[in-house]
Design a protein around this motif. Sequence first.
Motif, short mmCIF file in Angstrom:
data_model
loop_
_atom_site.label_atom_id
_atom_site.label_comp_id
_atom_site.label_asym_id
_atom_site.label_seq_id
_atom_site.Cartn_x
_atom_site.Cartn_y
_atom_site.Cartn_z
N UNK A 141 1.98 3.18 14.43
CA UNK A 141 2.72 3.12 12.93
C UNK A 141 3.27 1.83 12.83
N UNK A 142 3.20 1.35 11.58
CA UNK A 142 3.60 0.19 11.30
C UNK A 142 4.53 0.41 9.61
N UNK A 143 5.77 0.72 10.28
CA UNK A 143 6.70 1.02 9.17
C UNK A 143 7.32 -0.10 8.53
N UNK A 144 7.05 -0.75 7.43
CA UNK A 144 7.14 -1.80 6.77
C UNK A 144 8.52 -1.61 5.80
N UNK A 145 9.48 -2.53 5.78
CA UNK A 145 10.57 -2.43 4.68
C UNK A 145 10.03 -2.78 3.25
N UNK A 146 10.72 -2.00 2.32
CA UNK A 146 10.33 -2.24 0.91
C UNK A 146 10.29 -3.67 0.62
N UNK A 147 9.40 -4.44 -0.19
CA UNK A 147 9.40 -5.62 -0.53
C UNK A 147 8.40 -6.22 0.03
N UNK A 148 7.51 -5.63 1.09
CA UNK A 148 6.55 -6.36 1.76
C UNK A 148 5.48 -6.72 0.72
N UNK A 149 4.73 -8.00 0.83
CA UNK A 149 3.59 -8.40 -0.10
C UNK A 149 2.33 -8.98 0.77
N UNK A 150 1.66 -9.70 0.22
CA UNK A 150 0.44 -10.05 0.89
C UNK A 150 0.65 -10.78 2.23
N UNK A 151 1.45 -11.72 2.35
CA UNK A 151 1.82 -12.36 3.48
C UNK A 151 1.97 -11.38 4.59
N UNK A 152 3.01 -10.32 4.40
CA UNK A 152 3.60 -9.69 5.51
C UNK A 152 2.35 -8.51 5.80
N UNK A 153 1.60 -8.16 4.86
CA UNK A 153 0.47 -7.09 5.39
C UNK A 153 -0.58 -8.14 5.90
N UNK A 154 -0.77 -9.43 5.76
CA UNK A 154 -1.57 -10.08 6.32
C UNK A 154 -1.25 -10.37 7.87
N UNK B 280 -0.95 2.35 -3.89
CA UNK B 280 0.53 2.21 -4.23
C UNK B 280 1.40 1.29 -3.76
N UNK B 281 0.67 0.46 -2.59
CA UNK B 281 1.47 -0.81 -2.38
C UNK B 281 1.31 -1.96 -3.50
N UNK B 282 0.75 -1.64 -4.42
CA UNK B 282 0.27 -2.73 -5.47
C UNK B 282 1.59 -3.02 -6.06
N UNK B 283 1.76 -4.25 -6.28
CA UNK B 283 2.97 -4.89 -7.00
C UNK B 283 3.18 -4.14 -8.52
N UNK B 284 2.38 -3.73 -9.23
CA UNK B 284 2.74 -2.95 -10.43
C UNK B 284 3.01 -1.32 -10.39
N UNK C 187 7.31 0.41 -3.39
CA UNK C 187 8.06 -0.53 -3.63
C UNK C 187 7.66 -1.89 -2.95
N UNK C 188 6.35 -2.02 -2.74
CA UNK C 188 5.76 -3.32 -2.28
C UNK C 188 5.14 -4.25 -3.49
N UNK C 189 4.64 -5.22 -2.90
CA UNK C 189 4.27 -6.54 -3.66
C UNK C 189 2.91 -6.81 -3.58
#
Length: 342
Positions: free
Chosen positions: A210-223, A249-253, A258-260
């Motif tokens: 499990x990789x539990x990410x904080x809200x606000x993560x975007x392409x660099x964090x997922x990469x 649903x991790x999409x910025x829109x 709550x991800x980007x």
Amino acid sequence: MAKTAVVVDKEYLKHQPGASHPERPERVQVLLDLAESLDGAKFQLLPPLAAKRADIEATHGKDHVKLIESTAQHNRFALDGDTITCRDSYGVSLLAVGGFLRVLDALAAQECRNGFALVRPPGHHALRDRAMGFCLFNTMAIGAEYLKRNHGAKKILIMDWDVHHGNGTQDAFYDDPSVLFISTHQYPYYPGSGAAKEVGSGAGEGFTINIPLPAGCADPEYAQAFHDIVVPAAEKFAPDWILVSAGFDPHRRDPLGGMGVSDAGFAYMAQRLLGLADKFTAGKIAFLLEGGYDLAGLRGSVSAVLETMQPGAAPASDAPKLSDSQIAPLIRHIQQLHERYR
Ligand SMILES: [Zn+2]
């Protein structure tokens, strides 16, 4: 040259959880529109068949299947606060599962090079004996079980990048070392599970990551998560099949997440997994739609992933522009937790 299998069908419009529900038929309508624009030289549209009861009962209890079947007698039935059915929902959910199995059969028979099942309702929250979180049957878990029983799969990697933790899928294989389940998700968030310390149990200990990410993560964090954890763990596991619970649903829109993540961010994740498929599974990789509630974000991201599934798509860089951000300590923590299983 073998094509990319795509399952999407008008029947998937018929599941109606209610007028203001985010998991709405329009999600599939935009994908039907997208499918019409696909190049027939590259993509093979496959019609879904209804899943057989025996395939569903390999994952779900008989009483659960009967309960979902019984919802066909009601105009509206609430399985939980946000998991609502109409008279057509049972039939549609059989076609959703059957659509994914159709892709798996096409890959096993080498009729298609890879595939994407664009189905609804989603499935990854559904437990053995319980519907939840918009999900009636766990299509991903049923698919993995189907591969083991019908196509001799021995080591299946399931990557779940939906913004919500895939608790149902994790549960189905928690003590099973033949399935490596890896999930990136927003945390803490619905459904509440998916902490880093959930690593599997018994013979399956170490086979849930499990990789539990904080809200606000975007392409660099997922990469970074893919580069530092997902890809190395997959390489060590050496799967013979790769299945992807692709929620957008991790999409910025997205209105729920709550991800980007951008369209290109999803394409990047898909490319890394396609690279693993080339290396380990003779290309056998199947994507399954889970969540994703912004129509433009959903269409754009699915389109970007489908493009990466073509031969000659630009390979993902091994050295993405990594974030040395907020998630570096989390990554180290997860690596340390899983160190003992290496
Ligand atoms: Zn989701």
